[in-house]
Design an enzyme around this catalytic site. Structure first.
Site, PDB file in Angstrom:
ATOM      1  N   ARG A  58       0.831  -1.204   0.000  1.00  0.00           N
ATOM      2  CA  ARG A  58       0.000   0.000   0.000  1.00  0.00           C
ATOM      3  C   ARG A  58       0.866   1.256   0.000  1.00  0.00           C
ATOM      4  O   ARG A  58       0.558   2.252  -0.671  1.00  0.00           O
ATOM      5  CB  ARG A  58      -0.913  -0.010   1.224  1.00  0.00           C
ATOM      6  CG  ARG A  58      -1.910   1.133   1.258  1.00  0.00           C
ATOM      7  CD  ARG A  58      -2.772   1.069   2.502  1.00  0.00           C
ATOM      8  NE  ARG A  58      -3.673   2.204   2.587  1.00  0.00           N
ATOM      9  CZ  ARG A  58      -4.140   2.698   3.722  1.00  0.00           C
ATOM     10  NH1 ARG A  58      -3.801   2.145   4.878  1.00  0.00           N
ATOM     11  NH2 ARG A  58      -4.945   3.732   3.722  1.00  0.00           N
ATOM     12  N   HIS A  62       0.619   4.308  -2.666  1.00  0.00           N
ATOM     13  CA  HIS A  62       0.385   5.697  -2.273  1.00  0.00           C
ATOM     14  C   HIS A  62       1.532   6.598  -2.728  1.00  0.00           C
ATOM     15  O   HIS A  62       1.321   7.776  -3.008  1.00  0.00           O
ATOM     16  CB  HIS A  62       0.204   5.790  -0.757  1.00  0.00           C
ATOM     17  CG  HIS A  62      -1.159   5.384  -0.301  1.00  0.00           C
ATOM     18  ND1 HIS A  62      -1.879   6.081   0.654  1.00  0.00           N
ATOM     19  CD2 HIS A  62      -1.961   4.353  -0.663  1.00  0.00           C
ATOM     20  CE1 HIS A  62      -3.049   5.493   0.853  1.00  0.00           C
ATOM     21  NE2 HIS A  62      -3.111   4.437   0.062  1.00  0.00           N
ATOM     22  N   ASN A  91      -3.160   8.885   4.712  1.00  0.00           N
ATOM     23  CA  ASN A  91      -1.914   8.177   5.017  1.00  0.00           C
ATOM     24  C   ASN A  91      -1.642   8.015   6.505  1.00  0.00           C
ATOM     25  O   ASN A  91      -0.940   7.084   6.911  1.00  0.00           O
ATOM     26  CB  ASN A  91      -0.730   8.917   4.380  1.00  0.00           C
ATOM     27  CG  ASN A  91      -0.783   8.921   2.863  1.00  0.00           C
ATOM     28  OD1 ASN A  91      -1.312   7.998   2.256  1.00  0.00           O
ATOM     29  ND2 ASN A  91      -0.251   9.962   2.253  1.00  0.00           N
ATOM     30  N   HIS A 190      -6.142  -5.848  -1.977  1.00  0.00           N
ATOM     31  CA  HIS A 190      -7.052  -5.760  -0.826  1.00  0.00           C
ATOM     32  C   HIS A 190      -7.407  -7.137  -0.266  1.00  0.00           C
ATOM     33  O   HIS A 190      -8.222  -7.243   0.641  1.00  0.00           O
ATOM     34  CB  HIS A 190      -8.333  -5.012  -1.215  1.00  0.00           C
ATOM     35  CG  HIS A 190      -8.135  -3.540  -1.346  1.00  0.00           C
ATOM     36  ND1 HIS A 190      -9.152  -2.660  -1.658  1.00  0.00           N
ATOM     37  CD2 HIS A 190      -7.024  -2.767  -1.204  1.00  0.00           C
ATOM     38  CE1 HIS A 190      -8.683  -1.428  -1.708  1.00  0.00           C
ATOM     39  NE2 HIS A 190      -7.392  -1.464  -1.442  1.00  0.00           N
ATOM     40  N   ASP A 235     -10.123  -8.816   3.659  1.00  0.00           N
ATOM     41  CA  ASP A 235     -10.650 -10.044   3.066  1.00  0.00           C
ATOM     42  C   ASP A 235     -10.843 -11.064   4.187  1.00  0.00           C
ATOM     43  O   ASP A 235      -9.870 -11.606   4.712  1.00  0.00           O
ATOM     44  CB  ASP A 235      -9.659 -10.575   2.025  1.00  0.00           C
ATOM     45  CG  ASP A 235     -10.111 -11.881   1.371  1.00  0.00           C
ATOM     46  OD1 ASP A 235     -11.142 -12.438   1.798  1.00  0.00           O
ATOM     47  OD2 ASP A 235      -9.416 -12.335   0.447  1.00  0.00           O
TER      48      ASP A 235
END
Length: 316
Positions: A58, A62, A91, A190, A235
């Site tokens: 991630r 970003h 963030n 994700h 998940d």
């Protein structure tokens, strides 16, 4: 069954006109142990906390979506100066992995001072996290240079909100040179990590009857009226494994964020979700590796552009 996949990639690399492109084996002569140092550092961190792997993937995303993959997300705000990207609510406090990148950088500096950029270390760390959590291994072209600007306001302008529609997501990724298929493929990240309740509070009472148990478990964790802001697994099926089970969860209506579930419901993206859900894991993994390399090449600084930071959190 888990698999180890080395993906051979032929992905166009985006870089500024007139600057040299990224290339595989960039540090073969100047710092041959760089990738191994990063890999060992990431493996040690993920062994203690699997969530760090999701955080590093991630963090790379970003970084690349704001000013390109230049390590600008790693820079700290300076007293009296403008706020940096990492202080933006998108963030902070959610992003993780800064310490892992800093630790890898310090170890590399002892061996190869002023040679390996923080932007490259972050790209290597995201790849290594994919390998550790999903057995997805892909070669990373390197040669990125570090930027010397980090802007709080540019986060809002560039990062997709967790409440965008599928069409808005397609437009957002298209501005970065990524297709709708690649956007859906990258969303598969994700399948690992966690999200704060505030990022999906709009969905807590909007699940249909077939997801009653899932909705009830979320409401049991997330407070109704503010207060604390706990996290839940993105998940619920395989929370610590990077795989394509995420797409089956979307088809079952168990996408956590609005930006997850809209992929299965929108005619513009539903077909990609169906293909990824039906694919063998190895087929989706190959797509994911190619998409990560392409994302990692967005608006990179190379050649004499930018700098090689001595500390990843500070401009030289």
């Amino acid at each position: 069954m888990l698999f180890l996949l080395m993906i051979m990639l032929f992905v166009p690399v985006v870089h500024a006109a007139g600057s040299p492109p990224l290339r595989f084996g960039f540090y073969t002569r100047s710092c041959p142990g760089a990738e191994s140092i990063v890999r060992r550092t990431v493996r040690r961190a993920v062994s203690h906390n699997p969530g760090i792997g999701a955080g590093l993937i991630r963090l790379h995303f970003h970084d690349c979506f704001v000013r390109g993959c230049d390590g600008s997300v790693l820079l700290k705000s300076l007293p009296g100066g403008p706020q940096a990207e990492r202080d933006h609510p998108a963030n902070n406090p959610g992003l993780r992995g800064f310490n892992v990148i800093s630790k890898a950088k310090r170890r590399i500096e002892r061996t190869c001072p002023n040679t390996v950029s923080c932007a490259d270390i972050l790209a290597f760390a995201a790849r290594d996290s994919s390998q550790i959590l999903g057995r997805i291994n892909y070669p990373i072209p390197a040669g990125r240079r570090d930027g010397n600007v980090s802007s709080f306001n540019e986060v809002t302008q560039n990062l997709p909100s967790p409440r965008l529609s599928a069409d808005q997501l397609i437009q957002n990724f298209a501005r970065k040179g990524l297709s709708a298929d690649e956007m859906v493929t990258l969303s598969g990240a994700h399948s690992i990590g966690r999200a704060r309740c505030s990022s999906f509070s709009d969905r807590l009472y909007n699940f249909n009857g077939t997801q009653a148990n899932y909705a009830a478990s979320l409401r049991a964790t997330c407070p109704v009226n503010g207060g604390s802001d706990p996290t839940v697994a993105m998940d619920p099926a395989t929370p610590n494994r990077l795989d394509n089970r995420y797409y089956a969860e979307l088809r079952a209506g168990r996408g956590l964020l609005t930006t997850d579930q809209t992929l299965a419901e929108s005619p513009a993206t539903r077909g990609y979700v169906d293909v990824n859900a039906r694919s063998y894991g190895v087929a989706w993994a190959a797509k994911f590796g190619r998409a990560m390399v392409k994302m990692g090449s967005i608006d990179v600084l190379t050649g004499n552009q930018g700098e090689i930071r001595r500390s990843c959190s500070l401009v030289n």
